[in-house]
Design a protein around this motif. Sequence first.
Motif, PDB file in Angstrom:
ATOM      1  N   GLU A 230       1.012  -1.350   0.418  1.00 14.71           N
ATOM      2  CA  GLU A 230      -0.077   0.070   0.108  1.00 14.71           C
ATOM      3  C   GLU A 230       0.756   1.250  -0.103  1.00 14.71           C
ATOM      4  O   GLU A 230       0.458   2.111  -0.511  1.00 14.71           O
ATOM      5  N   ARG A 231       1.651   1.373   0.683  1.00 17.29           N
ATOM      6  CA  ARG A 231       2.927   1.892   0.855  1.00 17.29           C
ATOM      7  C   ARG A 231       4.271   2.080  -0.130  1.00 17.29           C
ATOM      8  O   ARG A 231       5.219   1.561   0.540  1.00 17.29           O
ATOM      9  N   ILE A 232       4.586   2.870  -1.017  1.00 16.73           N
ATOM     10  CA  ILE A 232       5.269   2.770  -1.505  1.00 16.73           C
ATOM     11  C   ILE A 232       6.616   2.895  -0.964  1.00 16.73           C
ATOM     12  O   ILE A 232       6.829   4.231   0.157  1.00 16.73           O
ATOM     13  N   ASP A 233       8.349   1.832  -1.009  1.00 21.04           N
ATOM     14  CA  ASP A 233       9.228   2.180  -0.694  1.00 21.04           C
ATOM     15  C   ASP A 233       9.683   4.138  -0.277  1.00 21.04           C
ATOM     16  O   ASP A 233       9.680   5.013  -1.462  1.00 21.04           O
ATOM     17  N   LEU A 234      10.205   4.565   0.677  1.00 22.88           N
ATOM     18  CA  LEU A 234      10.558   5.475   1.725  1.00 22.88           C
ATOM     19  C   LEU A 234      11.374   6.757   0.167  1.00 22.88           C
ATOM     20  O   LEU A 234      11.104   7.953  -0.428  1.00 22.88           O
ATOM     21  N   GLU A 235      12.184   5.663   0.085  1.00 22.68           N
ATOM     22  CA  GLU A 235      13.424   6.210  -0.997  1.00 22.68           C
ATOM     23  C   GLU A 235      12.594   6.794  -2.740  1.00 22.68           C
ATOM     24  O   GLU A 235      13.097   7.427  -2.646  1.00 22.68           O
ATOM     25  N   LEU A 236      11.964   5.592  -2.553  1.00 16.38           N
ATOM     26  CA  LEU A 236      11.489   5.807  -4.209  1.00 16.38           C
ATOM     27  C   LEU A 236      10.490   6.670  -4.230  1.00 16.38           C
ATOM     28  O   LEU A 236      10.495   7.347  -5.458  1.00 16.38           O
TER      29      LEU A 236
ATOM     30  N   ASN B 117      -0.877   6.418 -20.502  1.00 25.44           N
ATOM     31  CA  ASN B 117      -1.578   6.249 -18.620  1.00 25.44           C
ATOM     32  C   ASN B 117      -0.661   7.161 -17.678  1.00 25.44           C
ATOM     33  O   ASN B 117      -1.163   6.659 -16.465  1.00 25.44           O
ATOM     34  N   GLY B 118       0.725   7.478 -18.064  1.00 27.10           N
ATOM     35  CA  GLY B 118       1.537   7.644 -16.773  1.00 27.10           C
ATOM     36  C   GLY B 118       0.391   8.443 -15.198  1.00 27.10           C
ATOM     37  O   GLY B 118       0.430   7.763 -14.908  1.00 27.10           O
ATOM     38  N   LEU B 119      -0.157   9.793 -15.417  1.00 30.43           N
ATOM     39  CA  LEU B 119      -0.630  10.291 -14.566  1.00 30.43           C
ATOM     40  C   LEU B 119      -1.891   9.930 -14.546  1.00 30.43           C
ATOM     41  O   LEU B 119      -2.653   9.838 -12.822  1.00 30.43           O
ATOM     42  N   LYS B 120      -3.171   8.878 -15.380  1.00 34.36           N
ATOM     43  CA  LYS B 120      -4.086   8.192 -15.330  1.00 34.36           C
ATOM     44  C   LYS B 120      -3.890   6.770 -13.999  1.00 34.36           C
ATOM     45  O   LYS B 120      -4.489   6.799 -12.996  1.00 34.36           O
ATOM     46  N   MET B 121      -2.423   6.301 -13.998  1.00 41.76           N
ATOM     47  CA  MET B 121      -2.024   5.566 -13.440  1.00 41.76           C
ATOM     48  C   MET B 121      -1.479   5.512 -11.640  1.00 41.76           C
ATOM     49  O   MET B 121      -2.319   5.073 -10.516  1.00 41.76           O
ATOM     50  N   LEU B 122      -1.201   6.985 -11.828  1.00 39.14           N
ATOM     51  CA  LEU B 122      -0.298   7.639 -10.469  1.00 39.14           C
ATOM     52  C   LEU B 122      -1.970   8.373  -9.813  1.00 39.14           C
ATOM     53  O   LEU B 122      -2.352   8.031  -8.490  1.00 39.14           O
ATOM     54  N   MET B 123      -2.725   8.343 -10.312  1.00 39.71           N
ATOM     55  CA  MET B 123      -4.664   9.015  -9.689  1.00 39.71           C
ATOM     56  C   MET B 123      -5.037   7.042  -9.526  1.00 39.71           C
ATOM     57  O   MET B 123      -5.484   7.877  -8.305  1.00 39.71           O
ATOM     58  N   LYS B 124      -5.089   6.816 -10.145  1.00 40.16           N
ATOM     59  CA  LYS B 124      -5.618   5.874 -10.159  1.00 40.16           C
ATOM     60  C   LYS B 124      -4.807   5.136  -8.444  1.00 40.16           C
ATOM     61  O   LYS B 124      -5.672   4.506  -7.232  1.00 40.16           O
ATOM     62  N   ARG B 125      -3.476   5.051  -8.591  1.00 41.61           N
ATOM     63  CA  ARG B 125      -3.563   4.266  -7.377  1.00 41.61           C
ATOM     64  C   ARG B 125      -3.307   4.981  -5.992  1.00 41.61           C
ATOM     65  O   ARG B 125      -3.643   4.965  -4.579  1.00 41.61           O
ATOM     66  N   ALA B 126      -3.178   6.034  -6.297  1.00 43.62           N
ATOM     67  CA  ALA B 126      -2.809   7.486  -5.028  1.00 43.62           C
ATOM     68  C   ALA B 126      -4.582   7.576  -4.437  1.00 43.62           C
ATOM     69  O   ALA B 126      -4.322   7.566  -3.286  1.00 43.62           O
ATOM     70  N   LEU B 127      -5.090   6.752  -4.869  1.00 39.86           N
ATOM     71  CA  LEU B 127      -6.663   7.457  -4.987  1.00 39.86           C
ATOM     72  C   LEU B 127      -7.290   6.421  -4.004  1.00 39.86           C
ATOM     73  O   LEU B 127      -7.989   5.914  -3.446  1.00 39.86           O
ATOM     74  N   LYS B 128      -6.944   5.267  -4.555  1.00 35.41           N
ATOM     75  CA  LYS B 128      -6.890   4.221  -3.605  1.00 35.41           C
ATOM     76  C   LYS B 128      -6.465   4.078  -2.490  1.00 35.41           C
ATOM     77  O   LYS B 128      -7.056   3.279  -1.726  1.00 35.41           O
ATOM     78  N   PHE B 129      -5.472   4.204  -2.353  1.00 36.54           N
ATOM     79  CA  PHE B 129      -4.290   3.675  -1.349  1.00 36.54           C
ATOM     80  C   PHE B 129      -4.743   4.974  -0.012  1.00 36.54           C
ATOM     81  O   PHE B 129      -3.960   4.689   1.034  1.00 36.54           O
ATOM     82  N   LYS B 130      -5.253   6.040  -0.593  1.00 35.14           N
ATOM     83  CA  LYS B 130      -5.099   7.782  -0.088  1.00 35.14           C
ATOM     84  C   LYS B 130      -3.811   7.796   0.527  1.00 35.14           C
ATOM     85  O   LYS B 130      -3.393   7.772   1.547  1.00 35.14           O
ATOM     86  N   ASP B 131      -2.827   7.638  -0.206  1.00 39.57           N
ATOM     87  CA  ASP B 131      -0.901   7.313  -0.203  1.00 39.57           C
ATOM     88  C   ASP B 131      -0.895   8.791  -0.119  1.00 39.57           C
ATOM     89  O   ASP B 131      -0.883   9.552  -1.134  1.00 39.57           O
TER      90      ASP B 131
END
Length: 710
Positions: free
Chosen positions: A357-363, A384-398
């Motif tokens: 759910e949480r991406i490695d801090l360094e990355l 689809n770079g931005l689309k994929m980022l938005m999808k993941r951010a909204l899914k995991f509330k990161d």
Amino acid sequence: MLIRSLSNLETVSLLQASLCEGRHALLAMKAPETALIDEVANINDMDEYIELLYEDIPDKVRGSALILQLARNPDNLEELLLNETALGALARVLREDWKQSVELATNIIYIFFCFSSFSQFHGLITHYKIGALCMNIIDHELKRHELWQEELSKKKKADILLHCSLDEDPENQTLRKDYEKTFKKYQGLVVKQEQLLRVALYLLLNLAEDTRTELKMRNKNIVHMLVKALDRDNFELLILVVSFLKKLSIFMENKNDMVEMDIVEKLVKMIPCEHEDLLNITLRLLLNLSFDTGLRNKMVQVGLLPKLTALLGNDNYKQIAMCVLYHISMDDRFKSMFAYTDCIPQLMKMLFECSDERIDLELISFCINLAANKRNVQLICEGNGLKMLMKRALKFKDPLLMKMIRNISQHDGPTKNLFIDYVGDLAAQISNDEEEEFVIECLGTLANLTIPDLDWELVLKEYKLVPYLKDKLKPGAAEDDLVLEVVIMIGTVSMDDSCAALLAKSGIIPALIELLNAQQEDDEFVCQIIYVFYQMVFHQATRDVIIKETQAPAYLIDLMHDKNNEIRKVCDNTLDIIAEYDEEWAKKIQSEKFRWHNSQWLEMVESRQMDESEQYLYGDDRIEPYIHEGDILERPDLFYNSDGLIASEGAISPDFFNDYHLQNGDVVGQHSFPGSLGMDGFSQPVGILGRPVTAYGFRPDEPYYYVYGS
């Protein structure tokens, strides 16, 4: 002395306590060739071996080699430790004869190295001053190596000239053979010398556990010696040297010594290299050095950026290489260089393949930095770079991933328009139910979307954002970071006429003034609140509210001469617009600008005190008619225009204000009121004053967002 302070039982227990660690160190160090003799040593024959130390050099070499055989077995160290005669003889021979035989010096230093593998025996080595002697030996050997290289270089040049000529003169053939012979001799000497250097440096590295001992080494130029040794080709020696440098590099004084020796230029040749351990320890040394801005600059100059980027594909080095690259990406001038490597595609792949759910801090920290550059953002948003980022951010509330998205949203151009599809998704996150850090980033992203075609009124009404925004403006209602983002958001939506009117009706303007009072010491808050006023005075509905129903203009006049340059700029432009539409405030603004511009002259006139004898110095008339006891600015006859004194009502701008002049340190053109010429005080079209720079999420009293810890 350490030996006498320990009983046999204490010695045994100490040995057993650190046996594993010491045995590992001894096994890691191979025995030198000089110690490889056919004879097998016996602990019962120590007296014979000691006698050999008093004979000629060959016998001394043999005796030291036999004692070394015994010392390499940790089980024998107890008995050797108690044999003061042997230790004293070894120290004496090393001190007197090390220049006569490399083999002898190597054997004896190796014996003391065996003791140095146990921390409790460091006092023994210090007692015999072996550490200082080792540093002298290392320094001498490095200088010898330089002389060998000079001699070899001269003969090599002569050999090259011979190859270029077709002359088969016997004398030339002799010179060629002489070079080949010298080269072989040089190779043999280097092998023996590197064995000596390796064991001596390893002993010093063990002793450097004590920072006081390490400081003594630094005072004897250990850093310079180690950096010189980086020119060698022996992997085992290089691993030891780089490990030692890595340990030393955590202290600023040592790091500065490394800078003087151009260490980065010497390390770059090791990346990449075939030896995995050497590459790994070199990357770790570079990480320590990369905390220094100047050394990061040097790393980029010598071409390390593409080399480190190439290592991201190797799991063994990915983490440490990413940490070094993260530090390089902290400098704005280097961010754009990543666009010319394959770094960003690799990072995006890592982001999308992350299963947690949480991406490695360094990355994610690295990605956040890179997203602050416009060219990098174009690569991030490809496909689809931005689309994929938005999808993941909204899914995991990161919140960290949303911080990256927020950085992406700040860049004007095609990438900003991509966010139109996600305005609703972002607005839906603005509520008290979500984690505050995540809401801050969502608000910040929305506030960056200064897109003309975006219907902000619909967004505010659809997602009921006005009550939320107003509620957060109350003092103490939320943390400062969230409140600041709310203010910035209000500034963005206020560019829309209908939104500004909606906010004015809701009572947000008085709430902003109250917040301005509460946060008047925080330049960030002050600047952003004034920017909201700047946006609102463009619209008739909100302009009347600000000018006639609030004391906002008075606050702006007080801030006209603030020490913060950004605050002064926004204040000047806002007041110019207010002065254009309200005559009463125009006079007050004009008067304050005149007062500030002529402050020294006014102070002199108002404070001048005359003696009674001076009262009639220039005639019978008293001076009071010319210097009133009241406000000097009530004397409009003191204002000038191009024809002399201006009209008594003082409605015309003073000459200093109409012509080109420096106002608060900024050059302002003639008639700086934006309504007349369609230009504001920045020589920009009205309505597009850039938002004041904001260091969101960062306070000077807090550390940078990412700090490498354990």
